[in-house]
Design an enzyme around this catalytic site. Sequence first.
Site, short mmCIF file in Angstrom:
data_model
loop_
_atom_site.label_atom_id
_atom_site.label_comp_id
_atom_site.label_asym_id
_atom_site.label_seq_id
_atom_site.Cartn_x
_atom_site.Cartn_y
_atom_site.Cartn_z
N ASP A 72 3.06 -4.60 8.06
CA ASP A 72 1.95 -3.98 7.76
C ASP A 72 0.63 -4.93 7.92
O ASP A 72 0.46 -5.51 7.19
CB ASP A 72 1.92 -3.15 6.62
CG ASP A 72 0.82 -2.49 6.16
OD1 ASP A 72 -0.20 -2.58 6.97
OD2 ASP A 72 0.71 -1.71 5.30
N CYS A 82 -4.95 2.38 -3.59
CA CYS A 82 -3.37 2.77 -3.03
C CYS A 82 -2.21 2.04 -2.94
O CYS A 82 -1.57 1.78 -2.33
CB CYS A 82 -3.56 3.32 -1.39
SG CYS A 82 -4.75 4.77 -1.22
N HIS A 129 0.88 -1.17 0.04
CA HIS A 129 0.09 -0.09 -0.05
C HIS A 129 0.84 1.11 0.10
O HIS A 129 1.97 1.10 0.55
CB HIS A 129 -0.87 0.12 1.30
CG HIS A 129 -1.70 1.02 1.21
ND1 HIS A 129 -1.69 2.14 1.79
CD2 HIS A 129 -3.30 1.08 1.38
CE1 HIS A 129 -2.52 2.92 1.80
NE2 HIS A 129 -3.80 2.19 1.55
N GLN A 168 -4.52 -5.24 6.97
CA GLN A 168 -5.57 -5.86 6.29
C GLN A 168 -5.30 -7.40 6.83
O GLN A 168 -6.16 -8.43 6.33
CB GLN A 168 -5.54 -6.01 4.69
CG GLN A 168 -5.51 -4.62 4.23
CD GLN A 168 -6.79 -4.23 3.97
OE1 GLN A 168 -8.08 -4.90 4.45
NE2 GLN A 168 -6.98 -2.90 3.68
N LYS A 195 -10.36 -0.40 10.29
CA LYS A 195 -10.50 -1.63 9.57
C LYS A 195 -10.82 -2.98 10.44
O LYS A 195 -10.98 -3.92 9.80
CB LYS A 195 -9.22 -1.77 8.97
CG LYS A 195 -8.90 -0.67 7.96
CD LYS A 195 -7.83 -1.05 7.02
CE LYS A 195 -7.27 0.13 6.06
NZ LYS A 195 -7.96 0.45 4.95
#
Length: 419
Positions: A213, A377, A136, A216, A239
Amino acid sequence: MQINFAGTNLSIMNEYDVKKIRADFPVLEQKVYNKPLIYLDNAATTQKPIQVIEVVNRYHSKLNSNIHRGVHFLSDQTTNAYENARETVCKFINASKKEEIIFTSGSTGSINLLAFSFGEQFIRKNDEILITEMEHHANIVPWQMLCERKNAKLKVIPFHDDGVLDIERYKKLFTDKTKIVSLIYISNTLGSINPIKEMIRIAHDRNVPVMIDAAQSVQHIKIDVHQLDCDFLVFSGHKIYGPTGIGVFYGKEKWLDKLPPYQGGGDMVDIVTFEKTTYNELPFKFEAGTTNYIGAIGMAAALEYISGIGLKKITAYETELLEYATKTIDDLGGVTIYGRSPHKASILSFLINGVHMLDSGMIFDKMGVAVRIGTHCAQPVMQHFHIDGTLRASISLYNTKEEIDYLCKAIEQVKTMFA
Ligand code: PMP
């Protein structure tokens, strides 16, 4: 569809009460354009259960007071709830101690914090930073800005066309100048679940720390920072069914102790004089100014909500929906799916052949189907496939098979209109 869940071959659909879960999310009850809302934009942001809404409302309406600075009743209550929220996050990702949990504005805020602080302390001219081709922008641009400041180099681990990272290439990218690896766990575009445990081991064998990261990931699969052995990890509250404007930056204490503060201001200091300032201890050293403390309390309520259902069940249910959606869309024909990793979370990027994503998206919208269109993104992913963007349906714990069927109906409608 049958998947192997907890050692059985039973479908999770039978034991997962999605109707009850949906009743917790007031947003899902509404109609758009007089059609039931089919919300499949969960990778952009998730909806909030009443359990989170009520906690946030209660703190705004009854208990609001700035934390860490008051001796009065309200401040005490809010401070305790904020620090309990830190403890909840700590347990949720299995960190060693709550001092390793820093509250930030979100994944973007957390990565900027790390890129700045780590960069100030450890990055010199010609040093190298490794990221993947499927990051991202939030895990590209802060490192690029650092490289510009320090004259350092950003190196990219490529992925194969099916969305699987090229691990052999990854191993070859290391040099004695490699200072940090920053990896997306689950791709917000391709859905690939990257083999980060193995990738962390490879980096550690070369004495290089790794940031994950998990923006998600935390909502789809169990995260255990101890077991992964990552040095840093970030995610966003919005999220994972929590409020916006709040997120987490996790770091191993041994690293956080070595990093300088990112921002200066109230709460992050020990003694301030005009000649010199000394800094507060962890985690406050990284939490300058008034944080989004009600957001943190709300996010903790969201984590408790997820734990109440059970991440194992959520993973199994979402995987089953993903498999059902992939098969049904493939059976329709005329649709290209981007991202075919055998290890995949419930994110489906696709294009209806011969139809611009904008046209498809507008027809979906009029049918009440909310998906995202564009580059998500992740422009380098689009550059890999030489496309402008995709439609992205991202499935979450409250979506249903019937909604997937309706998504397929929308695809058929687009195909009919553009035939
Ligand atoms: N990383 C990934 C993989 C993401 O999907 C996102 C959000 N789309 C981010 C980072 C940035 O998250 P936020 O906007 O909440 O800071």
